[in-house]
Scaffold this motif. Structure first.
Motif, short mmCIF file in Angstrom:
data_model
loop_
_atom_site.label_atom_id
_atom_site.label_comp_id
_atom_site.label_asym_id
_atom_site.label_seq_id
_atom_site.Cartn_x
_atom_site.Cartn_y
_atom_site.Cartn_z
N PRO A 1 10.07 27.64 66.70
CA PRO A 1 11.17 26.72 66.98
C PRO A 1 10.88 25.27 66.60
CG PRO A 1 10.13 27.45 69.02
CD PRO A 1 9.58 28.30 67.93
N SER A 2 9.63 24.82 66.70
CA SER A 2 9.32 23.44 66.30
C SER A 2 9.41 23.29 64.78
CB SER A 2 7.94 23.03 66.81
OG SER A 2 6.93 23.87 66.30
N CYS A 3 9.02 24.34 64.04
CA CYS A 3 9.20 24.32 62.59
C CYS A 3 10.69 24.25 62.25
CB CYS A 3 8.58 25.56 61.95
SG CYS A 3 6.77 25.64 62.04
N MET A 4 11.50 25.03 62.97
CA MET A 4 12.94 25.04 62.74
C MET A 4 13.55 23.67 63.03
SD MET A 4 13.71 28.73 64.54
CE MET A 4 15.50 28.48 64.60
N ALA A 5 13.10 23.05 64.10
CA ALA A 5 13.69 21.77 64.53
C ALA A 5 13.35 20.63 63.58
CB ALA A 5 13.22 21.43 65.94
N SER A 6 12.32 20.79 62.77
CA SER A 6 11.88 19.71 61.87
C SER A 6 12.85 19.45 60.74
CB SER A 6 10.51 20.05 61.29
OG SER A 6 10.62 21.09 60.32
N GLY A 7 13.72 20.44 60.44
CA GLY A 7 14.65 20.29 59.33
C GLY A 7 14.07 20.70 58.00
N ASN A 8 12.83 21.17 57.98
CA ASN A 8 12.21 21.65 56.75
C ASN A 8 12.32 23.17 56.65
OD1 ASN A 8 11.21 19.45 55.18
ND2 ASN A 8 9.72 19.05 56.80
N PRO A 9 12.40 23.72 55.44
CA PRO A 9 12.55 25.16 55.29
C PRO A 9 11.30 25.92 55.69
CG PRO A 9 12.19 24.13 53.15
CD PRO A 9 12.37 23.02 54.14
N ILE A 10 11.49 27.19 56.02
CA ILE A 10 10.42 28.08 56.46
C ILE A 10 10.23 29.18 55.41
CG2 ILE A 10 9.69 29.72 58.23
CD1 ILE A 10 11.51 28.14 60.18
N LEU A 11 8.98 29.47 55.11
CA LEU A 11 8.64 30.63 54.28
C LEU A 11 7.85 31.59 55.16
CD1 LEU A 11 8.31 32.26 51.65
CD2 LEU A 11 6.29 30.85 51.14
N VAL A 12 8.38 32.77 55.39
CA VAL A 12 7.69 33.78 56.20
C VAL A 12 7.12 34.85 55.27
CG1 VAL A 12 7.89 35.49 58.03
CG2 VAL A 12 9.21 33.38 58.16
N TYR A 13 5.83 35.09 55.40
CA TYR A 13 5.14 36.10 54.59
C TYR A 13 4.47 37.09 55.54
CZ TYR A 13 1.56 38.04 51.41
OH TYR A 13 0.75 38.88 50.69
N GLY A 14 4.98 38.32 55.57
CA GLY A 14 4.43 39.32 56.47
C GLY A 14 5.18 40.63 56.38
N PRO A 15 4.69 41.67 57.04
CA PRO A 15 5.32 42.99 57.01
C PRO A 15 6.75 42.93 57.54
CG PRO A 15 3.09 43.14 57.90
CD PRO A 15 3.41 41.68 57.79
N PRO A 16 7.64 43.75 57.00
CA PRO A 16 9.07 43.67 57.36
C PRO A 16 9.37 44.05 58.80
CG PRO A 16 8.64 45.60 55.99
CD PRO A 16 7.39 44.78 55.98
N CYS A 17 8.48 44.78 59.47
CA CYS A 17 8.74 45.23 60.83
C CYS A 17 8.51 44.15 61.88
CB CYS A 17 7.87 46.45 61.15
SG CYS A 17 6.08 46.11 61.04
N LEU A 18 7.89 43.04 61.51
CA LEU A 18 7.54 42.02 62.51
C LEU A 18 8.77 41.25 62.98
CD1 LEU A 18 4.18 40.55 61.19
CD2 LEU A 18 4.60 42.59 62.56
N PRO A 19 8.84 40.91 64.28
CA PRO A 19 10.02 40.22 64.82
C PRO A 19 10.38 38.93 64.11
CG PRO A 19 8.65 41.04 66.61
CD PRO A 19 7.87 41.27 65.35
N VAL A 20 9.37 38.13 63.73
CA VAL A 20 9.69 36.85 63.10
C VAL A 20 10.30 37.06 61.71
CG1 VAL A 20 7.37 36.55 62.09
CG2 VAL A 20 8.81 34.55 62.55
N VAL A 21 9.86 38.10 60.98
CA VAL A 21 10.44 38.40 59.68
C VAL A 21 11.89 38.83 59.86
CG1 VAL A 21 10.28 39.85 57.63
CG2 VAL A 21 8.19 39.06 58.73
N GLU A 22 12.13 39.70 60.83
CA GLU A 22 13.49 40.19 61.10
C GLU A 22 14.40 39.05 61.53
OE1 GLU A 22 12.70 43.09 64.08
OE2 GLU A 22 12.01 44.63 62.66
#
Length: 447
Positions: free
Chosen positions: A353-374
């Motif tokens: 959430p702090s990354c989201m609040a910064s206004g900068n884009p997020i790159l998520v790299y990980g297996p598709p089953c993980l909650p943050v990827v979903e």
């Protein structure tokens, strides 16, 4: 589960937090600080092994417990206490002090052997309810026990306090420890069956069971045949109202930033990202990979060998909003091996959430089953790469590098959702309503 059925009062009840502490110095401590941010400080007390300083405005007091002293320490203490005035014995004590490091190494090695082959260190590392602790609990007069568990020691300590106080228990599960602990050596056949039995008993009989994310809540409600609730990952958004990205032109250099823990489930993914960024740099992109962590010894050696990588220590929490606004991409990553997937399957990174609040884009790299990827995919909060493939990483990174409008789109949308769902004040008030609605009659633990 519908949260509204829990709500009956806004009153904050006196909560004793077990196996955790409100702290600005480590991940779980920060998470608990946000989760209990709406509570008056005098209605919160914490007890754990953590010795970090606590803020009296957030917490009335903290009781630091310790495990039973190692044999070498007990022997030294006994020597000091038994022969205070005998010069010959004092000479023996002095000699013992000199050779104490050898004893410590010896017992440390023995403990490692026992931990691997038998799991005995989990019995060796036990916590007792001392008279001082019981008096401290009595003085605080808690109304609710809130606790988390990981290994057998923390589980039994929480259960002892609940049995002693006979208060309702809110059990908050932050990782799926039952799937990962005691799976090696003889411990798999000696400690693990007992651990799973006691773990399942607590999961089924806690007055309220809280999961770290929706995926875990859904899974655990099926696994343990009961209602499981969850809250959005909270963060303090006060600072982010004024400090955030307002224009999305590229920095010089363009900075991809990973900030947080390095260790289980997060190692090889960092190497993959570093390798791709190194290639982009070789191809003429002015780009840099910053890894900010306090586990610098856990960073893969390969990362340090790339010129594009800059390793720094984590800055104080108060400086995080500014640092988050200055980078160009936030990286959230997890490893792809089976063990890492098992460990992280129902986890949600507290930094999201702090990354989201910064206004900068997020790159998520990980297996598709993980909650943050979903979550990032479902809400279209940023770019995702869910296959371990350098070319796919490169493609997504170049999209973000070359498109100012894409970075603005992801950053703006993620920031809006952060303020809508992840405000610590809102999440904390939701927790307080759940706790206020708990019947004062506790669950009886017969295990």
């Amino acid at each position: 589960m519908n949260l509204s059925k829990h709500i009956s009062s806004e009153k904050h009840r006196r909560v004793l937090i077990v196996n955790g502490q409100l702290s600005q110095d480590y991940g779980t401590g920060i998470y608990l600080t946000y989760l209990f941010s709406s509570w008056p400080g005098e209605k919160v007390a914490t007890v754990s092994r953590s010795a970090y300083p606590y803020d009296s405005k957030l917490c009335s007091s903290h009781f630091c417990i310790c495990s039973v002293a190692p044999p070498a320490k007990r022997l030294l203490a006994r020597s000091h206490n038994t022969y205070p005035n005998d010069s010959s014995k004092k000479s023996f004590i002095s000699l013992f002090i000199l050779i104490k490091p050898l004893f410590s190494k010896f017992f440390s090695k023995i403990k490692q052997i026992l931990r691997y082959f038998f799991g005995f260190s989990k019995f060796y590392k036990r916590t007792v309810l001392s008279d001082d602790l019981l008096a401290w609990i009595s003085e605080f007069k808690p109304e609710i026990i809130y606790g988390g568990i990981s290994d057998l020691s923390t589980l039994r300590f929480l259960r002892k306090i609940q049995q002693h106080t006979k208060l309702p228990l809110v059990l908050h599960i932050m990782d799926d420890w039952s799937s990962t602990l005691y799976n090696k050596g003889v411990a798999k056949y000696t400690i693990r069956p007992r651990y799973l039995h006691e773990y399942e008993h607590m999961m089924r009989h806690a007055d309220v069971l809280v999961a770290i994310c929706k995926s875990m809540a859904d899974e655990f409600s099926i696994r343990y045949q009961r209602d499981v609730i969850y809250f959005p990952m909270p963060t303090s958004l006060v600072e982010y109202k004024d400090i955030h990205r307002t224009q999305w032109s590229s920095s010089k250099p363009f900075i991809v930033r990973y900030g947080g823990r390095v260790g289980w489930s997060i190692r090889e993914s960092l190497t993959d990202i570093a390798r791709v960024i190194n290639k982009l740099q070789s191809n003429g992109y002015h780009i840099e990979f910053e890894i900010a962590t306090n586990q610098t010894d856990m960073i893969p050696t390969a990362c340090s060998e790339f010129d594009c990588v800059r390793i720094v220590r984590l800055a104080p929490l108060s400086e995080l909003p500014l640092l988050n606004s200055l980078c160009d991409i936030h990286l959230i990553c997890y490893d792809f091996d089976d063990l890492s997937i098992t460990q992280a399957r129902y986890s949600m990174p507290s930094k999201l959430p702090s990354c989201m609040a910064s206004g900068n884009p997020i790159l998520v790299y990980g297996p598709p089953c993980l909650p943050v990827v979903e979550y990032v995919q479902r809400e279209n909060l940023g770019s995702t790469v869910y296959t371990r493939d350098d070319k796919m990483i490169e493609t997504e990174m170049i999209k973000l590098l070359d498109s100012c409008s894409l970075r603005e789109f992801y950053g703006t949308k993620a920031r809006a959702i952060a303020f809508e769902r992840h405000d610590a004040t809102i999440v904390s008030n939701s927790l307080s309503k759940v706790i206020a609605s708990i019947n004062q009659a506790p669950v009886a633990y017969s295990n």
